[in-house]
Design an enzyme around this catalytic site. Structure first.
Site, PDB file in Angstrom:
ATOM      1  N   ASP A  18       1.034  -1.258  -0.054  1.00 32.90           N
ATOM      2  CA  ASP A  18       0.039   0.207  -0.083  1.00 32.90           C
ATOM      3  C   ASP A  18       0.995   1.046   0.157  1.00 32.90           C
ATOM      4  O   ASP A  18       1.982   1.218   0.270  1.00 32.90           O
ATOM      5  CB  ASP A  18      -0.947  -0.066   1.376  1.00 32.90           C
ATOM      6  CG  ASP A  18      -1.761   1.104   1.322  1.00 32.90           C
ATOM      7  OD1 ASP A  18      -2.340   1.628   0.219  1.00 32.90           O
ATOM      8  OD2 ASP A  18      -2.017   1.632   2.476  1.00 32.90           O
TER       9      ASP A  18
ATOM     10  N   GLY B  87      -5.152   3.883  -3.655  1.00 31.10           N
ATOM     11  CA  GLY B  87      -6.310   4.156  -4.079  1.00 31.10           C
ATOM     12  C   GLY B  87      -6.290   5.554  -4.344  1.00 31.10           C
ATOM     13  O   GLY B  87      -7.161   6.340  -4.849  1.00 31.10           O
TER      14      GLY B  87
ATOM     15  N   ASN C  62      -8.450  -1.323   4.644  1.00 33.45           N
ATOM     16  CA  ASN C  62      -8.772  -1.712   3.406  1.00 33.45           C
ATOM     17  C   ASN C  62      -7.581  -2.515   2.767  1.00 33.45           C
ATOM     18  O   ASN C  62      -7.695  -2.989   1.319  1.00 33.45           O
ATOM     19  CB  ASN C  62      -8.757  -0.288   2.617  1.00 33.45           C
ATOM     20  CG  ASN C  62      -7.558   0.343   2.495  1.00 33.45           C
ATOM     21  OD1 ASN C  62      -6.747   0.104   3.541  1.00 33.45           O
ATOM     22  ND2 ASN C  62      -7.201   1.353   1.749  1.00 33.45           N
TER      23      ASN C  62
END
Length: 1104
Positions: A437, A735, A845
């Site tokens: 991430d 994201g 997430n």
């Protein structure tokens, strides 16, 4: 026979064909029946035809190699096959397979009946009357256990270590569940309050939850002790976010004078059926005993989900979902039981050894000539040679894994590291793909305001004092005008509506921009209570508004960074509740704004807004901010927004566009009526509400563009450089927007300075994806940057081709990725490459990605501990991954490989001796060693030295960190392969043959001497082989060797049942044992030395 479509033509224009039946070519050839009969029963036949849309793709094949993809059909999905069936009727159909079809259908029907899941339905919940519920709901208990009692009944003594470990973990889970289920809560009834266990809570109960108490089930928020009618909850165990969330009580029940009045009203809640989405809820609250009946719409801000914690005040809610139907349980996926690649390889080798056991037993029986009851001899030989199967390997490996986990957690260089899954430490040494991430993992998730752009002028960190001066001047002028002007509020509002046409000064534009940033957010200032807890919470007039006592709470660190920046330039948010907001100007004046509507940020809209009324001027303004892609279509035409967004993104800043629109009282009233009507609708409420809000989002005045920086984690650059040198390919899945992700990839050295970056253009169709993949194929040694939408299109039509191309890239950046997409990418890499993957993240997430990977690593960061708790390994910082992989992962794999092969060697050598012994004595199925000798050989005589191999290391940890290239060799699996396995098999056969033959040649008159010589030489050989295998001696290894040798020598005095004590004390015994041992070990030592000189391993130069 009918001509078939060439495979290459189908492949070039691959589409999903509709399923249809075609007549079998075989039936055509056989000619089933006369022509007229065939014609009478024939049906129109259709051939497969390519759809016209994809016909133009035939001219541009997607080449995957120099030879062309048409030659290798295995690179593509299997084409849908037509159902080929002959038309049979009656008895012929039944005999030729119809009975199978009927049986299968019946079985499927029974299975579906038995496994049918209960359908989830919407419900009507009566307040305080759970018995009124028409259908049965699940118990409100939590069950995290993976096994039941019967799981642990089977198993034997050898597997006791594994079973005990799993049973202990399961018992701890049971205790944790029992503790949670036994927590007591106050339940409100007609007779007053009563205590109830969490597991006994039912749908319809009214539950009271105190501050800092866990919410036991999903509830609708009815009342609170807070005067504002709202409370804060902590959701870090639900969504991974550490920021507090604001929740609002149902206004109808909040206005009731006392708690007991909840039973004096006739009201119910309509709740949608249980769903996975924790960020949305649709329902209605209805009070029937008023005239007219009161209907109030319910949304996510009126809910209290299970597993969250009340952060302020006391709340009362009505239970709507319990147990398995709560949001937290429905979002908890059952993680797969991860099995390491080493364990899978050992399983294959064990199967090969089992086949060898059976083959050897059959050969011995065959050489016997199948005389007498040969099957009895076969079973005897299977038992005699059963040591070939390394049953004790499981115990040794499990103990080794536990030792590796202990070493990792005790490593002072990576403090705070936790091993949560002790079964896969070797996986850390086999990784090829690392999926990470960005926010909170590579970056700190600490936002700092860096840039304010107004279109013609830009302010950075070094010019913030100019903004402060502009604000001071602007507010001082406003204050002087207000004091000298006694006119009504109508003229200012009229001027406001024509303001965009007049060119404003820089001071007024700065003032408008800063005010918009200070008002458009979901931040709430929180002041620490001083004195008695209950008193200060309600004494708002006496509350301490000093800057030192104030902290900000919001759903995003970006929001907090923006409000902290407005405070630093002089405009401070001092108070906020559900209906108002107060700002303090640089001059100390308090400005009050009435909050009319709030539109929260969602992943779909990518923006948030607020409508406020200035109490001093009665002006109504709609402020909105959001991502540039969402805001560019709703603001007035400008020529600078897109360019400046790109510039800020290239600097690694997260951008937000801020805009406003002035509203008249009539415009707002019309909007409010339509908005409230849309919120009350039960069907398609979200779409209707969005449509009403969008009617406001037109021709908005662009105020400013903000840039916030997310700083890199400590030592991210050298860590990524180390991993890349170790041969690990790194994929960043985020994201965030494409430009920001690309910038972070370059600044963190995920993409090296010498590498090019190919930005995959947005594609929406198969043809566009085809062309873009062809363009990307021509690039060499460049990093790939692709958005989530384009990735979906590529995976839909060209999954194999895309993964093949992406795997050739040194780095891949996927931006705008959803959590499910992250997990999907992990699974794709596992399926298409067969290599080991590792996922690392810090937020809720990232949990699905972490659980899908072969090895999941969680970071305890700003977004909570959800990823850390779900991971196999938990680290405080990203930089610790380097040592975790290079040192601990590498040594765990090499040690386990050596340990497992040595355990197999230990069984093979004694089985070889048994085979030689049986062959010499006419293939008799008589055991060579009996009783304690066999038990002692596998335990006290050889166990400690063999297990001490878990302390072995080929290079020092510092060298492994300095030369990460050593890690690259491990991915090839050379430490444990068919080659090394065969080498150990040959060593076992040689040594077993030498030991048994030497003992038979050198024994004098009695058979007991054969046992004494061979067994003593066998134990010494095992101890010497451990010494030959060790690369770096540890003092515990020497202790283990001496202890085992001492135990054997001491036990000789008690083994008179097996040995001739008079013989083993003679010099003859000593020299014979020494000779046999030397012949078995010396040649191997010579060969090993020669190999080290002629073909030294990669680490030998470093260790020297």
């Amino acid at each position: 026979m009918r001509a078939r479509t060439p495979p290459c033509a189908v492949l070039r224009g691959r589409r999903s064909f509709p399923r249809r039946a075609v007549t079998s070519p075989v039936a055509d050839a056989r000619g089933a029946g006369p022509p007229n009969a065939t014609a009478s029963h024939s049906r129109p036949r259709r051939r497969y035809q390519l759809e016209d849309e994809s016909a133009h793709l035939d001219e541009m094949p997607l080449m995957m190699s120099e030879e062309g993809f048409e030659n290798d059909e295995s690179d593509y999905h299997k084409l849908p096959r037509a159902r080929i069936m002959r038309r049979k009727r009656g008895l012929e159909w039944f005999v030729c397979g119809g009975w199978k079809f009927l049986c299968t259908s019946c079985c499927d029907w029974l299975i579906n009946i038995c496994q049918r899941k209960r359908e989830l339905k919407a419900r009507t919940v009566w307040l305080g009357y759970p018995e009124k519920c028409e259908e049965k709901h699940p118990r409100n208990s939590i069950k995290n256990q993976k096994y039941n009692v019967f799981t642990f009944i089977p198993g034997g003594f050898v597997l006791a270590v594994t079973i005990m470990r799993e049973a202990t973990d399961e018992f701890r889970r049971f205790q944790r569940d029992k503790e949670v289920n036994s927590q007591l809560y106050s339940k409100l009834t007609v007779r007053g309050k009563m205590q109830v266990k969490s597991s006994d809570i039912q749908v319809g109960d009214l539950i009271i939850v105190e501050k800092n108490q866990r919410i036991p089930s999903d509830m609708v928020f009815l009342r609170t002790s807070e005067k504002a009618g709202s409370c804060f909850i902590r959701t870090d165990q639900l969504d991974g976010e550490t920021d507090w969330k604001l929740r609002v009580a149902v206004s109808c029940t909040q206005r009731l004078p006392a708690l007991g009045d909840l039973f004096s009203i006739n009201a119910y809640v309509y709740a949608q059926k249980p769903q996975l989405d924790i960020h949305s809820f649709e329902g209605t609250f209805t009070r029937e005993d008023s005239d007219p009946p009161i209907h109030e719409s319910l949304s996510i801000e009126n809910t209290l989900w299970a597993s969250t914690v009340v952060a302020s005040g006391t709340v009362i809610g009505v239970v709507i979902y319990t147990g398995k139907e709560t949001r937290s349980v429905m979002n908890t996926s059952n993680p797969k039981n991860k099995v390491g690649l080493l364990d899978l390889e050992l399983n294959q080798l064990t199967k090969a050894l089992f086949l060898a056991l059976v083959a050897l037993s059959v050969v011995m029986v065959t050489l016997q000539g199948f005389s007498g009851p040969w099957y009895r001899s076969l079973f005897r030989f299977l038992l005699l040679f059963s040591y070939i199967i390394p049953i004790s390997l499981r115990v040794n490996l499990d103990m080794g894994k536990a030792a590796y986990g202990w070493m990792i957690m005790k490593d002072e260089n990576i403090p705070g590291t936790v091993v949560r899954t002790s079964t896969i430490p070797e996986e850390l040494g086999r990784l090829v793909y690392l999926l990470t991430d960005k926010t909170g993992t590579l970056t700190r998730n600490e936002m700092v305001f860096k840039r304010l752009h107004l279109g013609t002028v830009s302010y950075g960190t070094d010019t913030m004092d100019e903004i402060q001066n502009h604000l001071v001047n602007s507010y001082s002028q406003t204050q002087s005008q207000a004091s000298g002007n006694n006119a009504s509020s109508a003229p200012p509002r009229k001027a406001q509506s024509s303001a965009p046409k007049v060119r404003k000064s820089v001071s007024s534009r700065v003032h408008e921009a800063v005010k918009a940033v200070a008002l458009c957010h979901n931040v709430t200032p929180v002041y620490e209570a001083r004195g008695a807890a209950g008193e200060t919470e309600f004494a708002e007039a006496d509350q301490d508004f000093s800057d030192d006592n104030r902290t900000y709470q919001a759903s995003s660190p970006d929001e907090v960074a923006l409000v902290q920046w407005t405070e630093s330039v002089g405009l401070t948010l001092v108070n906020r509740d559900l209906t108002s907001m107060q700002l303090r100007t640089p001059g100390g004046q308090i400005l009050t704004y009435c909050i009319l509507q709030t539109f929260p940020f969602t992943s779909e809209s990518k923006r948030m807004g607020v409508i406020v009324r200035d109490e001093s001027t009665a002006e109504i303004t709609f402020y909105m901010k959001g991502a540039d892609v969402a805001m560019s279509t709703v603001v007035q035409y400008n020529d600078w927004l897109e360019e400046e967004c790109g510039n800020m993104a290239r600097e690694g800043l997260r951008t937000l566009v801020v805009a406003k629109r002035a509203l008249t009282e009539e415009q707002y009233q019309d909007f409010e009526n339509r908005y409230n009507q849309a919120k009350l609708s039960i069907h398609d409420r979200t779409l209707k509400v969005a449509a009403v809000v969008e009617s406001l989002e037109r021709e908005m005045e662009l105020l400013c563009l903000t840039g916030v920086e997310d700083q890199l984690q400590a030592d991210v650059r050298p860590t990524l450089e180390m991993l890349r040198n170790a041969g690990i390919k790194i994929w960043m899945l985020t994201g965030d927007k494409l430009e920001t992700a690309t910038c972070i990839a370059k600044s963190s050295h995920l993409v090296s300075r010498t590498q090019d970056t190919h930005v995959f253009r947005p594609v929406t169709s198969r043809g566009e994806a085809h062309l873009e993949l062809n363009a990307f194929r021509r690039k060499h040694d460049c990093a790939l940057v692709i958005s989530g939408d384009s990735l979906e299109v590529c995976l839909k039509y060209y999954e194999h081709e895309f993964v093949e191309l992406a795997c050739q890239c040194p780095a891949v950046v996927c931006c705008r990725c959803a959590p499910t997409q992250k997990a999907h990418i992990v699974k794709l890499l596992q399926q298409h490459t067969g290599r080991r993957t590792c996922a690392i993240g810090d937020g809720g997430n990232d949990v699905s990605m972490i659980q899908a990977a072969d090895c999941g690593i969680g970071i305890e960061g700003k977004e909570g501990r959800q990823a850390s708790l779900a991971a196999d390994f938990s680290v405080p910082q990203f930089k610790h991954i380097g040592r975790l992989l290079m040192v601990h992962g590498r040594s765990s794999y090499k040690r386990s490989a050596a340990l497992s092969q040595f355990v197999m060697h230990r069984g093979l050598i004694i089985s070889t001796m048994q085979a030689v012994f049986s062959s010499v004595f006419y293939f008799a199925s008589v055991p060579l060693y009996q009783g304690f000798l066999m038990v002692g050989y596998a335990t006290v005589y050889t166990m400690f030295p063999v297990f001490s191999l878990v302390l072995d290391q080929d290079v020092k940890p510092e060298m492994a960190m300095l030369y990460p290239e050593l890690y690259k060799d491990l991915t090839k699996g050379r430490s444990l392969s068919c080659k090394t396995f065969l080498v150990w098999v040959l060593i076992s056969i040689y040594q077993g043959g030498v030991l048994m033959s030497g003992a038979l040649v050198l024994f004098e008159s009695e058979f007991v001497h054969v046992v004494a010589i061979s067994f003593t030489a066998l134990v010494l050989t095992e101890l010497l082989m451990v010494a030959l295998t060790v690369r770096t001696w540890h003092w515990l290894m020497a202790v283990a060797e001496l202890l085992s040798l001492g135990c054997y020598v001491a036990s000789l005095a008690f083994l008179n049942k097996y040995f001739d004590v008079a013989f083993i004390t003679t010099v003859t015994f000593v020299w014979k044992v020494s000779a046999v041992t030397a012949v078995s070990c010396l040649p191997l030592y010579v060969l090993k030395s020669l190999k080290r000189k002629l073909s030294p391993p990669s680490y030998s130069k470093l260790s020297s």
